[in-house]
Scaffold this motif. Sequence first.
Motif, PDB file in Angstrom:
ATOM      1  N   LEU A  30       0.843  -1.200   0.000  1.00 13.08           N
ATOM      2  CA  LEU A  30       0.000   0.000   0.000  1.00 13.08           C
ATOM      3  C   LEU A  30       0.875   1.247   0.000  1.00 13.08           C
ATOM      4  O   LEU A  30       0.944   1.995   0.973  1.00 13.08           O
ATOM      5  N   GLY A  31       1.573   1.468  -1.084  1.00 10.28           N
ATOM      6  CA  GLY A  31       2.424   2.635  -1.198  1.00 10.28           C
ATOM      7  C   GLY A  31       3.776   2.414  -0.555  1.00 10.28           C
ATOM      8  O   GLY A  31       3.905   1.719   0.449  1.00 10.28           O
ATOM      9  N   VAL A  36      10.251   5.985  -2.203  1.00 11.69           N
ATOM     10  CA  VAL A  36      11.031   6.637  -1.152  1.00 11.69           C
ATOM     11  C   VAL A  36      10.198   6.946   0.080  1.00 11.69           C
ATOM     12  O   VAL A  36      10.692   7.548   1.026  1.00 11.69           O
ATOM     13  N   SER A  37       8.930   6.588   0.071  1.00  9.78           N
ATOM     14  CA  SER A  37       8.114   6.781   1.267  1.00  9.78           C
ATOM     15  C   SER A  37       8.331   5.623   2.228  1.00  9.78           C
ATOM     16  O   SER A  37       8.783   4.544   1.840  1.00  9.78           O
TER      17      SER A  37
END
Length: 353
Positions: A30-31, A36-37
Motif C-alpha cells: 500500500l504505497g 522513497v516513502s
Amino acid sequence: VGLLVGDLQVGDDIVAAVRFLPQATGYWSLGGSGGVSHPALSLYEGNLALTIDRVVRVEVGRIVLNYGNEMVLGALGWAPPARAFDGARVRIQPETDGFWVDAFWTMLAEGGPGGFGDSDAYLYGVYAAFGPLLGEGFTLDAYTLGRQTNDYVDPMTGEQFDWSLRVHIGWRFLYRAGLVDLRAEGGVQVGRAGQQRPVPAATIVAGHIDGEVGLNFADDRFRVGGHGFFASGDDPATSPNEAYDQLFPTAHAFLGLSDIMGARSNVAGGALHLLGKPIAQLRISLDAFLFARPEAAADGFAGGEGDLHVVWLPGPGLRVRGMYALFLPNRGFWGLGADPVHYLEVELGYELQ
C-alpha cells in the motif's frame, strides 16, 4: 527497539524511570514499495515513572492500559499498531506481590475550537486487584471506568451537542483447584448518551457476562473448556439505550479469530475450547463457536466458527505463530449467501532478552 532508563535516584525515597518505545507500522504494497516513502513512525510508549517509598508509582506520558484478560482494557498486541493512551496513572501497592489499586486518567480526543474542554473525550477509572488477599489460586479484580465526551457547538453549523458519560462497573474472577479452573467477568454500564439539542439525552443501561469452566489433564498438557457469553443490544422499542460498549479490549481473543462478529455488543453464544501442549515449546488450540444477535431484526442466529491456533517457541525470544479461522454464516441472517469466510494469519517474532 526501545529505551528504558531505570533506577534513577532523584530523592531519598524517590526512584525515577524513563521509558521510550516507538512503533513503525505499514501494510504490504500500500504505497512505498520501491519508492522513497516509509511506514509511519509513531510513539507507542513514552513516559516518566516515579516510585515513591516503594509503595506509590506515578506514570505520566503515553502509557499502556492492559488489565486482566484484556476483555475491557487491552494492549491489542496482535495488531500492527498496538494501543496506548495519553495520560497519567497512579498505582498503590503496599507490599510486593500484594494487592494493588490503580487510578488513571487519559485523554482520548482533544476538542476543537470553542471553550475550554469543548468536545474533549476522556477515559478514566479505578482498577483494583484483590486476589493476593484471598489466597493461592484466586484472582479477583474490581473496577469502575468512565468514558466521557463533553458538550460542544459545531463551529460550521452552530448545532449544539449534549455531553455523554458511560460508567462501567465490572469485576473479574479466576480460580484453580486441582483439575478444574473457573473464569468469569462481567459488568454493567449506566449513564447518559448525549445527542443534538434539544433532543434529550438517552439513558444508558447495558451489561455483559462472560464465563468459562475448564478441565486440565496430563499435568496441564491438555485442557477442555466450555464457554458462554452475552452482551446486551439496544431494543428500539424501549427507551433506555441498552447497547453494550466494549470500550478498549483485545477483542480478537474472545469472539473468534476471524473477527466476523465484530464488537462485543448485541451478541450471545457459546464455545468449546481444546488446548494441547505436547511439548513445552508447542501450544495448539482448537475452538468452536456458535454466535447469535439477540436484538437482530431477522433470524438471530449468525453462524458458527472454527479456529486453529498454533504457537511454537523454538528458542529463547523466538516465536512462530499461525492461525486459521473458518466462519460459516447463517444465510438468513447476513443476506449475503452462505459462502464460508476464511482467515489466515502468520507471525514471526523475536523479543530481545
